[in-house]
Design a protein around this motif. Structure first.
Motif, PDB file in Angstrom:
ATOM      1  N   TYR A 159       0.826  -1.211   0.000  1.00 51.49           N
ATOM      2  CA  TYR A 159       0.000   0.000   0.000  1.00 51.49           C
ATOM      3  C   TYR A 159       0.858   1.257   0.000  1.00 51.49           C
ATOM      4  N   LEU A 160       2.014   1.231   0.677  1.00 56.94           N
ATOM      5  CA  LEU A 160       2.932   2.379   0.630  1.00 56.94           C
ATOM      6  C   LEU A 160       3.473   2.580  -0.780  1.00 56.94           C
ATOM      7  N   TRP A 161       3.842   1.476  -1.438  1.00 56.19           N
ATOM      8  CA  TRP A 161       4.329   1.556  -2.815  1.00 56.19           C
ATOM      9  C   TRP A 161       3.228   2.073  -3.744  1.00 56.19           C
ATOM     10  N   GLU A 162       2.016   1.573  -3.559  1.00 55.31           N
ATOM     11  CA  GLU A 162       0.885   2.003  -4.376  1.00 55.31           C
ATOM     12  C   GLU A 162       0.616   3.495  -4.181  1.00 55.31           C
ATOM     13  N   HIS A 163       0.707   3.975  -2.930  1.00 56.32           N
ATOM     14  CA  HIS A 163       0.474   5.390  -2.640  1.00 56.32           C
ATOM     15  C   HIS A 163       1.527   6.269  -3.298  1.00 56.32           C
ATOM     16  N   SER A 164       2.803   5.850  -3.194  1.00 57.40           N
ATOM     17  CA  SER A 164       3.873   6.649  -3.811  1.00 57.40           C
ATOM     18  C   SER A 164       3.745   6.655  -5.332  1.00 57.40           C
ATOM     19  N   LYS A 165       3.324   5.539  -5.914  1.00 56.16           N
ATOM     20  CA  LYS A 165       3.123   5.463  -7.361  1.00 56.16           C
ATOM     21  C   LYS A 165       2.004   6.403  -7.795  1.00 56.16           C
ATOM     22  N   THR A 166       0.920   6.449  -7.016  1.00 58.58           N
ATOM     23  CA  THR A 166      -0.196   7.343  -7.325  1.00 58.58           C
ATOM     24  C   THR A 166       0.230   8.802  -7.232  1.00 58.58           C
ATOM     25  N   ARG A 167       1.038   9.137  -6.234  1.00 61.56           N
ATOM     26  CA  ARG A 167       1.513  10.523  -6.077  1.00 61.56           C
ATOM     27  C   ARG A 167       2.406  10.940  -7.241  1.00 61.56           C
ATOM     28  N   ARG A 168       3.299  10.028  -7.675  1.00 65.45           N
ATOM     29  CA  ARG A 168       4.175  10.356  -8.812  1.00 65.45           C
ATOM     30  C   ARG A 168       3.355  10.582 -10.076  1.00 65.45           C
ATOM     31  N   ARG A 169       2.334   9.733 -10.292  1.00 61.35           N
ATOM     32  CA  ARG A 169       1.479   9.878 -11.460  1.00 61.35           C
ATOM     33  C   ARG A 169       0.711  11.199 -11.404  1.00 61.35           C
ATOM     34  N   SER A 170       0.241  11.561 -10.211  1.00 63.63           N
ATOM     35  CA  SER A 170      -0.497  12.815 -10.049  1.00 63.63           C
ATOM     36  C   SER A 170       0.395  14.014 -10.321  1.00 63.63           C
ATOM     37  N   LYS A 171       1.633  13.967  -9.840  1.00 61.98           N
ATOM     38  CA  LYS A 171       2.575  15.064 -10.093  1.00 61.98           C
ATOM     39  C   LYS A 171       2.885  15.191 -11.576  1.00 61.98           C
ATOM     40  N   ALA A 172       3.052  14.050 -12.244  1.00 59.16           N
ATOM     41  CA  ALA A 172       3.342  14.078 -13.683  1.00 59.16           C
ATOM     42  C   ALA A 172       2.183  14.676 -14.464  1.00 59.16           C
ATOM     43  N   GLN A 173       0.954  14.315 -14.089  1.00 60.46           N
ATOM     44  CA  GLN A 173      -0.219  14.869 -14.770  1.00 60.46           C
ATOM     45  C   GLN A 173      -0.350  16.371 -14.526  1.00 60.46           C
ATOM     46  N   ASN A 174      -0.054  16.808 -13.308  1.00 56.97           N
ATOM     47  CA  ASN A 174      -0.115  18.243 -13.005  1.00 56.97           C
ATOM     48  C   ASN A 174       0.932  19.015 -13.798  1.00 56.97           C
TER      49      ASN A 174
END
Length: 387
Positions: free
Chosen positions: A356-371
């Motif tokens: 879940y920590l890995w999944e959360h960090s992956k989601t944050r990186r994807r969100s930053k890239a989209q922004n």
């Protein structure tokens, strides 16, 4: 031989759950549920008349056959029932499944004393015949009440479902939790009788704390899982960690230098009931949401796959728990055996937490890239056109 007769039930329930989950749409969920109840009720009655057979190979072979057929019937009924409920209440899956665990808990609470009373009062046959007849009497009621769901067969398979990392890890968690329950069945009563010299009639009361706390907590965690889906991951992680701590204290493990006392054992079982409800109830909705996120179609076909997988993994743990527990109990004693069982829950909890920590960090990186992409597009749009 007795262990093999009991163990074959879990093995064939595993196989039946996988097959019925795959072909739920072709067979029909309602028909599968009704047929499973009919088979299970019928062979339960047959189990009550096995004592009329001659001793020896004939009796043993019939015991195996009855248990195997009962496992197939139960696998059909439980796989179909979970799918029907998830289809009927798509927005409250955890709440409904948690509420049903109340009745599972009541069965665990009422079964041993009621069965013991009927056995002492009327003999071997009556408990099985009565229970089988009750199951058969439920069939007309379910024929009238249950809806029929039609659907096209799905394109996806068990293999694709299990190879999803999140689903695979949750399947490991289910095996771990099921084995923890199975571990207690054959040896906790032996430990209590040996350690505390309780009368045999009081041993069942020790299990009551576990069953009651699980019965009370399951609907609560089901409701919370549906109302606040983000809590499911924390329930899964901390439920496993608390379960691990409970099994370390069940003996307790000798390295803790805590004296084994009856009140402590009962308290640990009560806490274990709550932690089991916390970690078991979110597994089905978490698998379901993961499947939908990865392209599985929303319908009875996917629900059948997940129901079959959950039932199958639970059967794996139900088979491994008693076998491993009995072996370790003989070799190293109850205290260390319980600690090793708890180690399994600890590993599954930590692995789920890391995922879940890995999944959360992956989601944050994807969100930053989209922004970042969105910001660059806005800047390009605002720049003056140059000729």
């Amino acid at each position: 031989m007795i262990g093999m007769i009991f163990g074959c039930y879990a093995l064939f329930e595993l196989l039946a759950s996988l097959v019925f989950g795959k072909y739920l749409v072709q067979i029909g969920a309602k028909f599968m549920f009704i047929a499973g109840m009919f088979i299970s009720g019928g062979v339960t009655i047959l189990f009550g008349v096995l004592d009329q057979l001659p001793e020896g190979p004939t009796f043993i072979v019939m015991c195996f056959l009855v248990r195997i057929v009962d496992a197939i019937g139960f696998g059909a009924a439980i796989t179909a029932s979970s799918s029907i409920l998830a289809k009927a209440f798509p927005n409250n899956v955890a709440t409904v499944l948690g509420s049903l665990e109340v009745f599972s808990g009541l069965g665990l609470i009422a079964g041993p004393p009621l069965g013991g009373f009927l056995y002492q009062s009327f003999g071997y046959e009556v408990p099985f015949i009565l229970l089988g007849c009750i199951v058969l009497l439920m069939i007309p009621l379910n024929l009238c009440i249950l809806p029929s769901y039609e659907s096209d067969p799905g394109e996806h398979s068990f293999w694709k479902l299990v190879t999803l990392p999140k689903v695979g890890l949750i399947a490991f968690v289910i095996i771990s939790l099921s084995s923890c329950f199975g571990f207690l069945d054959p040896i906790l009563s032996l430990f209590v009788l040996e350690k505390f010299s309780l009368p045999a009639g009081y041993v069942g009361l020790v299990f009551l704390g576990l069953a009651l706390s699980y019965t009370i907590s399951s609907p609560l965690f089901g409701l919370l899982s549906d109302r606040m889906p983000n809590l499911r991951k924390w329930f899964l992680v901390f439920g496993n960690l608390i379960t691990a701590a409970c099994y370390m204290l069940l003996g307790p493990v000798p390295i803790l230098h805590i004296k084994s006392q009856l009140w402590l054992l009962v308290l640990v079982l009560v806490v274990n009931g709550f932690s089991a409800g916390m970690s078991i109830i979110p597994t089905f909705p978490e698998m379901l949401s993961c499947a939908y996120e990865n392209g599985f179609e929303e319908g009875i076909s996917t629900l059948g796959l997940i129901s079959g997988l959950v039932s199958a993994m639970w059967s794996v743990g139900a088979f491994m728990g008693p076998v491993l527990g009995g072996f370790l109990y003989e070799k190293i004693g109850f205290e260390w055996a319980a600690a090793i069982q708890g180690l399994w829950a600890l590993i599954s909890g930590l692995v789920m937490g890391l995922f879940y920590l890995w999944e959360h960090s992956k989601t944050r990186r994807r969100s930053k890239a989209q922004n970042l992409i969105g910001t660059e597009e806005e800047q390009t749009a605002l720049l003056p056109n140059e000729t």
